[in-house]
Scaffold this motif. Structure first.
Motif, PDB file in Angstrom:
ATOM      1  N   THR A   1       0.828  -1.200   0.000  1.00 29.63           N
ATOM      2  CA  THR A   1       0.000   0.000   0.000  1.00 29.63           C
ATOM      3  C   THR A   1       0.864   1.252   0.000  1.00 29.63           C
ATOM      4  O   THR A   1       0.371   2.365   0.112  1.00 29.63           O
ATOM      5  N   LYS A   2       2.178   1.079  -0.128  1.00 29.31           N
ATOM      6  CA  LYS A   2       3.156   2.177  -0.265  1.00 29.31           C
ATOM      7  C   LYS A   2       3.222   3.044   0.997  1.00 29.31           C
ATOM      8  O   LYS A   2       3.388   4.264   0.919  1.00 29.31           O
ATOM      9  N   LEU A   3       3.132   2.425   2.163  1.00 29.56           N
ATOM     10  CA  LEU A   3       3.145   3.187   3.407  1.00 29.56           C
ATOM     11  C   LEU A   3       4.312   2.777   4.296  1.00 29.56           C
ATOM     12  O   LEU A   3       4.608   1.589   4.436  1.00 29.56           O
ATOM     13  N   ILE A   4       4.971   3.770   4.883  1.00 28.34           N
ATOM     14  CA  ILE A   4       5.884   3.543   5.992  1.00 28.34           C
ATOM     15  C   ILE A   4       5.086   3.915   7.232  1.00 28.34           C
ATOM     16  O   ILE A   4       4.813   5.094   7.488  1.00 28.34           O
ATOM     17  N   HIS A   5       4.650   2.925   7.972  1.00 26.14           N
ATOM     18  CA  HIS A   5       3.730   3.198   9.077  1.00 26.14           C
ATOM     19  C   HIS A   5       3.931   2.217  10.219  1.00 26.14           C
ATOM     20  O   HIS A   5       4.492   1.135  10.054  1.00 26.14           O
ATOM     21  N   GLY A   6       3.457   2.641  11.372  1.00 24.44           N
ATOM     22  CA  GLY A   6       3.572   1.784  12.548  1.00 24.44           C
ATOM     23  C   GLY A   6       2.585   0.637  12.535  1.00 24.44           C
ATOM     24  O   GLY A   6       2.820  -0.397  13.146  1.00 24.44           O
ATOM     25  N   GLY A   7       1.467   0.833  11.829  1.00 27.45           N
ATOM     26  CA  GLY A   7       0.426  -0.183  11.819  1.00 27.45           C
ATOM     27  C   GLY A   7      -0.553   0.030  12.959  1.00 27.45           C
ATOM     28  O   GLY A   7      -0.587  -0.740  13.913  1.00 27.45           O
ATOM     29  N   LEU A   8      -1.330   1.107  12.858  1.00 25.36           N
ATOM     30  CA  LEU A   8      -2.260   1.454  13.928  1.00 25.36           C
ATOM     31  C   LEU A   8      -3.167   0.288  14.291  1.00 25.36           C
ATOM     32  O   LEU A   8      -3.410   0.010  15.470  1.00 25.36           O
ATOM     33  N   ARG A   9      -3.652  -0.418  13.292  1.00 28.31           N
ATOM     34  CA  ARG A   9      -4.603  -1.501  13.575  1.00 28.31           C
ATOM     35  C   ARG A   9      -3.966  -2.682  14.290  1.00 28.31           C
ATOM     36  O   ARG A   9      -4.663  -3.486  14.907  1.00 28.31           O
ATOM     37  N   TYR A  10      -2.619  -2.796  14.239  1.00 23.78           N
ATOM     38  CA  TYR A  10      -1.971  -3.918  14.922  1.00 23.78           C
ATOM     39  C   TYR A  10      -2.037  -3.774  16.438  1.00 23.78           C
ATOM     40  O   TYR A  10      -1.878  -4.760  17.164  1.00 23.78           O
ATOM     41  N   LEU A  11      -2.271  -2.551  16.924  1.00 23.91           N
ATOM     42  CA  LEU A  11      -2.438  -2.370  18.374  1.00 23.91           C
ATOM     43  C   LEU A  11      -3.639  -3.163  18.874  1.00 23.91           C
ATOM     44  O   LEU A  11      -3.647  -3.653  20.010  1.00 23.91           O
ATOM     45  N   GLU A  12      -4.653  -3.284  18.029  1.00 26.99           N
ATOM     46  CA  GLU A  12      -5.860  -4.015  18.398  1.00 26.99           C
ATOM     47  C   GLU A  12      -5.572  -5.495  18.648  1.00 26.99           C
ATOM     48  O   GLU A  12      -6.294  -6.165  19.381  1.00 26.99           O
ATOM     49  N   TYR A  13      -4.490  -5.988  18.036  1.00 24.89           N
ATOM     50  CA  TYR A  13      -4.108  -7.388  18.211  1.00 24.89           C
ATOM     51  C   TYR A  13      -2.965  -7.553  19.218  1.00 24.89           C
ATOM     52  O   TYR A  13      -2.375  -8.633  19.315  1.00 24.89           O
ATOM     53  N   GLY A  14      -2.644  -6.476  19.927  1.00 26.50           N
ATOM     54  CA  GLY A  14      -1.614  -6.565  20.965  1.00 26.50           C
ATOM     55  C   GLY A  14      -0.195  -6.602  20.443  1.00 26.50           C
ATOM     56  O   GLY A  14       0.729  -7.013  21.162  1.00 26.50           O
ATOM     57  N   GLU A  15       0.035  -6.148  19.204  1.00 33.17           N
ATOM     58  CA  GLU A  15       1.374  -6.203  18.597  1.00 33.17           C
ATOM     59  C   GLU A  15       2.197  -4.968  18.996  1.00 33.17           C
ATOM     60  O   GLU A  15       2.715  -4.245  18.150  1.00 33.17           O
ATOM     61  N   PHE A  16       2.342  -4.735  20.290  1.00 33.93           N
ATOM     62  CA  PHE A  16       2.984  -3.499  20.756  1.00 33.93           C
ATOM     63  C   PHE A  16       4.464  -3.428  20.381  1.00 33.93           C
ATOM     64  O   PHE A  16       4.968  -2.364  20.024  1.00 33.93           O
ATOM     65  N   ARG A  17       5.185  -4.544  20.460  1.00 32.99           N
ATOM     66  CA  ARG A  17       6.601  -4.523  20.106  1.00 32.99           C
ATOM     67  C   ARG A  17       6.786  -4.189  18.639  1.00 32.99           C
ATOM     68  O   ARG A  17       7.625  -3.351  18.263  1.00 32.99           O
ATOM     69  N   LEU A  18       6.003  -4.825  17.783  1.00 35.56           N
ATOM     70  CA  LEU A  18       6.093  -4.570  16.346  1.00 35.56           C
ATOM     71  C   LEU A  18       5.755  -3.119  16.025  1.00 35.56           C
ATOM     72  O   LEU A  18       6.462  -2.456  15.262  1.00 35.56           O
ATOM     73  N   VAL A  19       4.673  -2.602  16.620  1.00 32.76           N
ATOM     74  CA  VAL A  19       4.261  -1.231  16.340  1.00 32.76           C
ATOM     75  C   VAL A  19       5.331  -0.254  16.808  1.00 32.76           C
ATOM     76  O   VAL A  19       5.677   0.699  16.102  1.00 32.76           O
TER      77      VAL A  19
ATOM     78  N   VAL B   1     -10.614   4.389  19.776  1.00 34.23           N
ATOM     79  CA  VAL B   1      -9.767   4.852  18.676  1.00 34.23           C
ATOM     80  C   VAL B   1      -8.801   5.920  19.179  1.00 34.23           C
ATOM     81  O   VAL B   1      -7.604   5.904  18.858  1.00 34.23           O
ATOM     82  N   ARG B   2      -9.306   6.852  20.001  1.00 35.25           N
ATOM     83  CA  ARG B   2      -8.443   7.928  20.500  1.00 35.25           C
ATOM     84  C   ARG B   2      -7.346   7.382  21.404  1.00 35.25           C
ATOM     85  O   ARG B   2      -6.197   7.852  21.382  1.00 35.25           O
ATOM     86  N   LEU B   3      -7.660   6.369  22.202  1.00 31.43           N
ATOM     87  CA  LEU B   3      -6.649   5.743  23.046  1.00 31.43           C
ATOM     88  C   LEU B   3      -5.566   5.095  22.192  1.00 31.43           C
ATOM     89  O   LEU B   3      -4.368   5.228  22.460  1.00 31.43           O
ATOM     90  N   GLY B   4      -5.993   4.391  21.133  1.00 28.04           N
ATOM     91  CA  GLY B   4      -5.018   3.786  20.225  1.00 28.04           C
ATOM     92  C   GLY B   4      -4.123   4.823  19.585  1.00 28.04           C
ATOM     93  O   GLY B   4      -2.906   4.631  19.458  1.00 28.04           O
ATOM     94  N   LEU B   5      -4.699   5.963  19.213  1.00 28.49           N
ATOM     95  CA  LEU B   5      -3.907   7.023  18.593  1.00 28.49           C
ATOM     96  C   LEU B   5      -2.972   7.693  19.596  1.00 28.49           C
ATOM     97  O   LEU B   5      -1.878   8.137  19.231  1.00 28.49           O
ATOM     98  N   PHE B   6      -3.389   7.760  20.851  1.00 27.90           N
ATOM     99  CA  PHE B   6      -2.491   8.292  21.889  1.00 27.90           C
ATOM    100  C   PHE B   6      -1.254   7.398  22.002  1.00 27.90           C
ATOM    101  O   PHE B   6      -0.120   7.884  22.052  1.00 27.90           O
TER     102      PHE B   6
END
Length: 508
Positions: A52-70, A107-112
Motif C-alpha cells: 500500500t506504499k506506506l511507511i507506518h507503525g500499523g495502527l490496527r496492529y495495536l488491536e491485536y496486541g502487537e505493541f513490540r512490532l508497532v 480509537v483515541r486511546l489507540g492514537l495516543f
C-alpha cells in the motif's frame, strides 16, 4: 579441475531480491562481507512492489496486541524518512468516526499510544476535528461528525528496494537479477550452490545462506537438503485498485468497515486515488497474483460507503495484487495474522548456517536486516557491528533533507527544463538526478521522448545503474509512468530495450 578453480566464493549468498533480501545484502556489504544476491526475476517484482506504499507503525496492529512490532515500526518510520527523503514523505490520515464499529474513546486511546510509543520527533501528532468545519470533509458522503487526523509516511516501495540494492552494490555486493537458485548443499562449513541465468548454470560457494525469498521461502527450503524447517508460512493476498481522484487534498483516509477491517485511500500519482488493501488467504503456489472479482467489489463497496461520488468498476484504471509471506501464528482470520517477522537459523560451528526469513513488513526491513546480521554474527567474528541506522540511501543526501528546496535549486540551475519533469526526476532519483541529467540543460538534450516524459537518457540510466531490463521494470517498478504514457510507448520502449536504439531515435 578447471571448473572447481572457477567457482566463485562469497561470505554470504542471499536468495531473494525483495526488500528483505536487498536490505540484508546492503547491511552485510557495509560490514565488509562479500555478498552475492540472486533474484530469479526483477528486484521487487512481487510482494515488495505490491504494498500500500506506506511507511507506518500499523495502527490496527495495536488491536491485536502487537505493541513490540508497532513500537519498532514507529521508530523506523522517521528514521527511514531521514534516510530517503526523496522517496519517503509525510502523509496525514483522516480517520472518520461516522461509520466506525469502534467507539471513539477506543480509537483515541489507540492514537495516543501511536503518538507516544515510538519517540515521534518530527511528524505531527493526532488532532480531533469536526469534518464539517475543515477541508478534510470534502468529498465524503457524510461530511460532518468527528474524525481523527494522524501522521504516517508514504514510500515508493519498489524504489526503496532498488536503492538498497544499489547501496549494496556500491559497497561491493554482487547483485544478479534474472538468476535463480537451483539448489544448495552443505560441505562442512561451506555451502555449494547452483545458480542459473540465461547463460546457463554455475556453481558458487558461500559461508552462509540467507533465504529471503518471500512467498518462495518454503520452495527454497525444499531445494536444500538437511535443513530443519519447523516454521510455518501463511500466504495472504493483498489487492489494490487505482481510480481517478475521489476527493481534493493531499491527505489519505483510513476507512473502517462493518467487519472491522480497514481500507486506505491514498493520493496516487497526482490524478489518481489508490484504494487498498484486502486480506485474502492464498491457497495455491506462489506466483503473479491478480485481484479477484470479490476483492474488487469489496474495495468499491468501501468507497461507496464513504464517498459522495464513488467509483464503479469501469473507473478502475489499474489494479495490482501481491502475496504476503506471513509467519503462521495460527490466527483465525487473514487480517489478524501477525506482520511481525521470525528469523530461523539452521547451522552450528560445524555446519554452514542457513537463515530463513518468515514474515516482516516494509517499514521494519532495516531492523530485520540488522537482526539477521546479529543472528549470523558468530560466523563472521571479524565483521563490525550495526551501521545502517541513519545512513542515507543513494540519492537521499538532500541538503537538510529538504526536498522542495532541492527541487528549487534544480529548477534554478536548469531553467530550460520543464519544472514538472525536474520534480518527477528528483522524486525518483534524489541527488542522483545529477548523474542522470549530466550536462543536459533542455529536454532535447535527454534524447528521444518515448512518451510521458520518459527519455532515452533515463532509460539508459536505469539499464546501467538499476538493473532494468524490460518495459515493466521501467514503467511500473522503477516508476509508475505506465499510468501516464500514451498508447504505443511500451512497444517503442520494448523495441529500444531489444537493441535497436538507432531506429528508435529516428522514429521518435
Amino acid at each position: 579441475m578447471a571448473a572447481a578453480h572457477s567457482e566463485e566464493r562469497f561470505d554470504l549468498l542471499v536468495v531473494g531480491g525483495g526488500i528483505n533480501g536487498a536490505g540484508i545484502a546492503r547491511d552485510a556489504a557495509g560490514r565488509g562481507l562479500s555478498v552475492l544476491l540472486v533474484e530469479k526475476e526483477d528486484l521487487a517484482s512481487h510482494t515488495s512492489s505490491a504494498s500500500t506504499k506506506l511507511i507506518h507503525g500499523g495502527l490496527r496492529y495495536l488491536e491485536y496486541g502487537e505493541f513490540r512490532l508497532v513500537r519498532e515500526a514507529l521508530i523506523e518510520r522517521e528514521r527511514l524518512w531521514g534516510m530517503a527523503p526523496h522517496i519517503i514523505w509525510p502523509l496525514r490520515f483522516v480517520l472518520p468516526q461516522t461509520q466506525s464499529p469502534r467507539p471513539a474513546w477506543m480509537v483515541r486511546l489507540g492514537l495516543f499510544l501511536y503518538d507516544h510509543l515510538g519517540g515521534r520527533k518530527k511528524l505531527p501528532g493526532t488532532d480531533t476535528i469536526d469534518l464539517a468545519r475543515t477541508p478534510f470533509g470534502r468529498g465524503l458522503k457524510t461530511a460532518k461528525g468527528k474524525a481523527f487526523v494522524y501522521s504516517d509516511c508514504w514510500v515508493e516501495d519498489s524504489r526503496l528496494v532498488v536503492l538498497n540494492a544499489m547501496d549494496a552494490a556500491e559497497k561491493g555486493a554482487d547483485i544478479r537479477t534474472r538468476t535463480a537458485l537451483r539448489g544448495a548443499r552443505r560441505e562442512g562449513r561451506e555451502w555449494i550452490a547452483t545458480i542459473a541465468d540465461d547463460a546457463g548454470e554455475r556453481t558458487v560457494r558461500a559461508k552462509a545462506l540467507v533465504n529471503a525469498a518471500g512467498p518462495w521461502v518454503a520452495d527454497v527450503l525444499g531445494r536444500v537438503p538437511d535443513v530443519v524447517a519447523d516454521r510455518g508460512l501463511r500466504l495472504v493476498k493483498g489487492s489494490h485498485l487505482v481510480v481517478p481522484r475521489l476527493y481534493p487534498g493531499d491527505h489519505a483516509f483510513m476507512l473502517q468497515n462493518p467487519d472491522r477491517r480497514i481500507v486506505f485511500t491514498v493520493p496516487y500519482e497526482g490524478k489518481y486515488t489508490l484504494i487498498g488493501t484486502t486480506d485474502e488467504v492464498w491457497q495455491g503456489a506462489p506466483g503473479k497474483a491478480q485481484i479477484s472479482a470479490e476483492e474488487t467489489r469489496y474495495l468499491l463497496d468501501t468507497a461507496a460507503r464513504y464517498f459522495d461520488d464513488p467509483p464503479s468498476e469501469k473507473d478502475v484504471v489499474w489494479s495490482y495484487a501481491g502475496i504476503r509471506p506471513l509467519y503462521d501464528d495460527k490466527a483465525g482470520n487473514a487480517s489478524a495474522v501477525t506482520r511481525d517477522y521470525v528469523l530461523d537459523l539452521d547451522g552450528d560451528d560445524d555446519r554452514a548456517p542457513m537463515l530463513s526469513i518468515f514474515g516482516g513488513k516494509i517499514t521494519t526491513y532495516r531492523k530485520l536486516a540488522e537482526h539477521a546480521m546479529a543472528e549470523l554474527a558468530r560466523f563472521f567474528p571479524q565483521a563490525p557491528g550495526a551501521w545502517t541506522a541513519g545512513a542515507v540511501l543513494p540519492g537521499g543526501d538532500l541538503p537538510e533533507g529538504d526536498f522542495d528546496r532541492f527541487v528549487a535549486s534544480l529548477q534554478y540551475a536548469r531553467p530550460g527544463m520543464p519544472a514538472a519533469l525536474l520534480r518527477r526526476l528528483a522524486r525518483a532519483y534524489g541527488t542522483r538526478v545529477h548523474a542522470l541529467l549530466g550536462d543536459a540543460m533542455t529536454p532535447f538534450d535527454l534524447g528521444a521522448d518515448l512518451g510521458g516524459g520518459l527519455t532515452l537518457r533515463e532509460v539508459d540510466y536505469l539499464r546501467v545503474n538499476e538493473w532494468a531490463v524490460t518495459p515493466e521494470d521501467i514503467l511500473y517498478r522503477r516508476s509508475k509512468l505506465g499510468l501516464h504514457v500514451p498508447e504505443g510507448t511500451e512497444a517503442r520502449l520494448a523495441e529500444y530495450l531489444a537493441g535497436e536504439p538507432r531506429r528508435m531515435a529516428r522514429s521518435a
